[in-house]
Write an enzyme that holds these catalytic residues in place. Sequence first.
Site, PDB file in Angstrom:
ATOM      1  CE  LYS A   1      -0.280  -4.547   3.006  1.00 16.40           C
ATOM      2  NZ  LYS A   1      -0.731  -5.885   2.492  1.00 16.40           N
TER       3      LYS A   1
ATOM      4  CE1 TYR B   1      -3.511  -2.582   5.868  1.00  8.32           C
ATOM      5  CE2 TYR B   1      -3.207  -0.249   5.379  1.00  8.32           C
ATOM      6  CZ  TYR B   1      -3.366  -1.550   4.953  1.00  8.32           C
ATOM      7  OH  TYR B   1      -3.386  -1.834   3.614  1.00  8.32           O
TER       8      TYR B   1
ATOM      9  CB  ALA C   1       3.514  -0.155  11.587  1.00  9.64           C
TER      10      ALA C   1
ATOM     11  CB  THR D   1      -0.907   0.001   1.253  1.00  8.69           C
ATOM     12  OG1 THR D   1      -1.555   1.252   1.370  1.00  8.69           O
ATOM     13  CG2 THR D   1      -0.104  -0.237   2.531  1.00  8.69           C
ATOM     14  CG  ASP D   2      -1.189   4.939  -0.887  1.00  9.92           C
ATOM     15  OD1 ASP D   2      -1.689   4.351   0.093  1.00  9.92           O
ATOM     16  OD2 ASP D   2      -1.844   5.737  -1.598  1.00  9.92           O
TER      17      ASP D   2
HETATM   18  P1  NAD Z   1     -10.109  -6.948   2.358  1.00 15.21           P
HETATM   19  O1  NAD Z   1     -10.067  -6.637   3.817  1.00 15.21           O
HETATM   20  O2  NAD Z   1     -11.319  -6.621   1.573  1.00 15.21           O
HETATM   21  O3  NAD Z   1      -9.819  -8.507   2.134  1.00 15.21           O
HETATM   22  C1  NAD Z   1      -8.852  -9.193   2.857  1.00 15.21           C
HETATM   23  C2  NAD Z   1      -9.104 -10.686   2.639  1.00 15.21           C
HETATM   24  O4  NAD Z   1      -8.077 -11.397   3.343  1.00 15.21           O
HETATM   25  C3  NAD Z   1     -10.441 -11.168   3.187  1.00 15.21           C
HETATM   26  O5  NAD Z   1     -11.076 -12.002   2.264  1.00 15.21           O
HETATM   27  C4  NAD Z   1     -10.058 -11.948   4.426  1.00 15.21           C
HETATM   28  O6  NAD Z   1     -10.954 -13.007   4.730  1.00 15.21           O
HETATM   29  C5  NAD Z   1      -8.687 -12.468   4.043  1.00 15.21           C
HETATM   30  N1  NAD Z   1      -7.864 -12.778   5.220  1.00 15.21           N
HETATM   31  C6  NAD Z   1      -7.659 -12.011   6.310  1.00 15.21           C
HETATM   32  N2  NAD Z   1      -6.883 -12.655   7.190  1.00 15.21           N
HETATM   33  C7  NAD Z   1      -6.566 -13.863   6.631  1.00 15.21           C
HETATM   34  C8  NAD Z   1      -5.793 -14.966   7.043  1.00 15.21           C
HETATM   35  N3  NAD Z   1      -5.157 -14.974   8.243  1.00 15.21           N
HETATM   36  N4  NAD Z   1      -5.676 -16.012   6.222  1.00 15.21           N
HETATM   37  C9  NAD Z   1      -6.302 -16.028   5.003  1.00 15.21           C
HETATM   38  N5  NAD Z   1      -7.074 -15.014   4.572  1.00 15.21           N
HETATM   39  C10 NAD Z   1      -7.199 -13.941   5.381  1.00 15.21           C
HETATM   40  O7  NAD Z   1      -8.811  -6.250   1.756  1.00 15.21           O
HETATM   41  P2  NAD Z   1      -8.612  -5.567   0.343  1.00 15.21           P
HETATM   42  O8  NAD Z   1      -9.086  -4.174   0.411  1.00 15.21           O
HETATM   43  O9  NAD Z   1      -9.111  -6.463  -0.706  1.00 15.21           O
HETATM   44  O10 NAD Z   1      -7.010  -5.488   0.303  1.00 15.21           O
HETATM   45  C11 NAD Z   1      -6.255  -6.537  -0.281  1.00 15.21           C
HETATM   46  C12 NAD Z   1      -4.787  -6.220  -0.142  1.00 15.21           C
HETATM   47  O11 NAD Z   1      -4.513  -4.965  -0.761  1.00 15.21           O
HETATM   48  C13 NAD Z   1      -4.312  -6.061   1.307  1.00 15.21           C
HETATM   49  O12 NAD Z   1      -3.040  -6.624   1.412  1.00 15.21           O
HETATM   50  C14 NAD Z   1      -4.268  -4.565   1.512  1.00 15.21           C
HETATM   51  O13 NAD Z   1      -3.294  -4.223   2.483  1.00 15.21           O
HETATM   52  C15 NAD Z   1      -3.874  -4.085   0.140  1.00 15.21           C
HETATM   53  N6  NAD Z   1      -4.316  -2.737  -0.210  1.00 15.21           N
HETATM   54  C16 NAD Z   1      -5.643  -2.404  -0.205  1.00 15.21           C
HETATM   55  C17 NAD Z   1      -6.039  -1.129  -0.588  1.00 15.21           C
HETATM   56  C18 NAD Z   1      -7.485  -0.723  -0.629  1.00 15.21           C
HETATM   57  O14 NAD Z   1      -7.768   0.421  -0.932  1.00 15.21           O
HETATM   58  N7  NAD Z   1      -8.435  -1.600  -0.353  1.00 15.21           N
HETATM   59  C19 NAD Z   1      -5.082  -0.203  -0.963  1.00 15.21           C
HETATM   60  C20 NAD Z   1      -3.743  -0.553  -0.917  1.00 15.21           C
HETATM   61  C21 NAD Z   1      -3.374  -1.841  -0.575  1.00 15.21           C
HETATM   62  O1  TDX Z   2     -16.480   6.835   7.585  1.00 16.35           O
HETATM   63  C1  TDX Z   2     -15.426   7.293   7.120  1.00 16.35           C
HETATM   64  N1  TDX Z   2     -15.272   8.649   7.034  1.00 16.35           N
HETATM   65  C2  TDX Z   2     -14.138   9.232   6.559  1.00 16.35           C
HETATM   66  O2  TDX Z   2     -14.033  10.460   6.503  1.00 16.35           O
HETATM   67  C3  TDX Z   2     -14.364   6.451   6.661  1.00 16.35           C
HETATM   68  C4  TDX Z   2     -14.500   4.953   6.725  1.00 16.35           C
HETATM   69  C5  TDX Z   2     -13.230   7.052   6.156  1.00 16.35           C
HETATM   70  N2  TDX Z   2     -13.118   8.390   6.131  1.00 16.35           N
HETATM   71  C6  TDX Z   2     -11.880   8.986   5.567  1.00 16.35           C
HETATM   72  C7  TDX Z   2     -10.591   8.467   6.145  1.00 16.35           C
HETATM   73  C8  TDX Z   2      -9.642   8.561   4.967  1.00 16.35           C
HETATM   74  O3  TDX Z   2      -9.126   9.871   4.880  1.00 16.35           O
HETATM   75  O4  TDX Z   2     -11.855   8.605   4.185  1.00 16.35           O
HETATM   76  C9  TDX Z   2     -10.528   8.298   3.757  1.00 16.35           C
HETATM   77  C10 TDX Z   2     -10.484   6.866   3.264  1.00 16.35           C
HETATM   78  O5  TDX Z   2     -10.667   6.024   4.381  1.00 16.35           O
HETATM   79  P1  TDX Z   2     -10.617   4.439   4.258  1.00 16.35           P
HETATM   80  O6  TDX Z   2     -11.610   4.000   3.246  1.00 16.35           O
HETATM   81  O7  TDX Z   2     -10.706   3.867   5.635  1.00 16.35           O
HETATM   82  O8  TDX Z   2      -9.184   4.212   3.605  1.00 16.35           O
HETATM   83  P2  TDX Z   2      -7.709   4.614   4.103  1.00 16.35           P
HETATM   84  O9  TDX Z   2      -7.635   4.817   5.542  1.00 16.35           O
HETATM   85  O10 TDX Z   2      -7.253   5.738   3.215  1.00 16.35           O
HETATM   86  O11 TDX Z   2      -6.914   3.266   3.732  1.00 16.35           O
HETATM   87  C11 TDX Z   2      -7.193   2.607   2.477  1.00 16.35           C
HETATM   88  O12 TDX Z   2      -6.196   2.856   1.542  1.00 16.35           O
HETATM   89  C12 TDX Z   2      -4.971   2.222   1.700  1.00 16.35           C
HETATM   90  C13 TDX Z   2      -7.389   1.101   2.663  1.00 16.35           C
HETATM   91  O13 TDX Z   2      -8.348   0.875   3.671  1.00 16.35           O
HETATM   92  C14 TDX Z   2      -6.114   0.418   3.002  1.00 16.35           C
HETATM   93  O14 TDX Z   2      -6.301  -0.989   3.052  1.00 16.35           O
HETATM   94  C15 TDX Z   2      -5.115   0.745   1.947  1.00 16.35           C
HETATM   95  O15 TDX Z   2      -3.873   0.200   2.289  1.00 16.35           O
END
Ligand code: NAD
Ligand code: TDX
Length: 373
Positions: free
Chosen positions: A161, A157, A159, A131-132
């Site tokens: 990653k 989180y 930290a 992640t960024d």
């Molecule tokens: P998510 O929380 O939607 O999905 C995580 C998945 O991992 C779930 O299906 C969960 O059941 C599974 N999981 C959790 N613990 C597990 C374990 N111990 N063993 C096996 N499976 C397990 O997450 P996401 O948003 O799809 O993110 C996927 C990846 O991308 C993560 O590594 C996250 O750090 C990274 N990432 C996400 C975002 C974002 O915006 N969503 C941005 C940057 C990086």
């Molecule tokens: O209810 C809300 N109100 C609000 O203002 C929520 C859930 C979030 N926010 C703000 C917090 C952040 O500035 O919106 C922004 C986005 O929040 P999140 O969706 O929780 O994402 P963020 O904290 O930016 O982290 C996400 O991007 C990087 C993903 O959850 C991570 O998994 C990824 O690594």
Amino acid sequence: MSTLLITGGAGFIGANFAAYWRRSRPADRVVILDALTYAGNFDSISALCDGEYCRFVHGDICDAAAVQTLFQEHDFDMVVHFAAESHVDRSIYASQVFTRTNVQGTHVLLDAALSAWKSSFEGRRFHHISTDEVFGSLAPEEAPWTELARYDPTSPYAASKAASDFLVRSYAHTHGLPVTITNCSNNYGPYQFPEKLIPLMILNALTGQKLPIYGDGGNIRDWLYVEDHCAAIASVLDRGRQGETYNVGGGHQIPNIELVGQLCDTIGRRFAEDEGLAERFPDCPAASGRTTRSLMTFVRDRPGHDRRYAICADKLAHELGFRAGTTLADGLARTVDWYLANDAWWRRIHSGAYREWVKLHYGTEPKRSLASL
Ligand code: NAD
Ligand code: TDX
């Protein structure tokens, strides 16, 4: 033909990636390993899992014996590692599970890959999704992060990653494990669990609940449509150089308050175009001709809230010829449309975790639980 292990494939990005890979590489075999935590949802992948080309394994990446057995049963060419605890807010209130899954789980997978592949790394790849957020927070005038930016994670989180990224790099450096890493910005799109900003706002709007904006709403994120992210990962798997890190960004920086406003306007337009939506979602202000923006509410800020994220994705563009192409307006419209069309998916999500989360933040129960809508 390749065999892929997709960890966390029942989560948001993993499920989209599994679907993307099945569509674009139908001859490949995919094994999805997922523990189905609160964030995992088998409904997101059930249509893909035919048992032959796509198999689901319910398991924990921290279970070293089970993971090693899986590597013995399948001759994986590639591991695409998504499984993680991914929500920053949860890591503020209960972070131990983040170290367990994100650090220990990644470590278990690295050991299993090393042990299974040690006779020859030819044709193998361990791709780690990061992640960024590992880079910390940017001031308004600072340039977007390149791959050379210093790691400076601020939440538990981030930290965890960062620690997992260092482990992956260490296995490449020490053992020669063929790895690649992508550090992406905020993803959005279909199948995202409604604790993250965009799906939370859409579903709260549709069900007439407050749209909680943390702090002053001026925090900036760089939004990446999930399908663009999947295509970027595929390009790194195909053509990325081993041992390299690639940033993936959407190129759409916007303050949260403006983003939520755009979502409200998109929802309003859809209700104006389709009279049936008012019947299906009567609690949405747009059902009675009012603006959904009226639900926007400032709430207590997230502790340690990073102000700004922005990604420089030039390396991916220059080396691999890939740049995210979905505009924010188009991506948001597609996302709103998906949640409107797939209410069966989100209505079935277990309501307990969601209720608990809402209670923690607003101190009240939601008007109705998602499951009972
Ligand atoms: P998510 O929380 O939607 O999905 C995580 C998945 O991992 C779930 O299906 C969960 O059941 C599974 N999981 C959790 N613990 C597990 C374990 N111990 N063993 C096996 N499976 C397990 O997450 P996401 O948003 O799809 O993110 C996927 C990846 O991308 C993560 O590594 C996250 O750090 C990274 N990432 C996400 C975002 C974002 O915006 N969503 C941005 C940057 C990086
Ligand atoms: O209810 C809300 N109100 C609000 O203002 C929520 C859930 C979030 N926010 C703000 C917090 C952040 O500035 O919106 C922004 C986005 O929040 P999140 O969706 O929780 O994402 P963020 O904290 O930016 O982290 C996400 O991007 C990087 C993903 O959850 C991570 O998994 C990824 O690594």
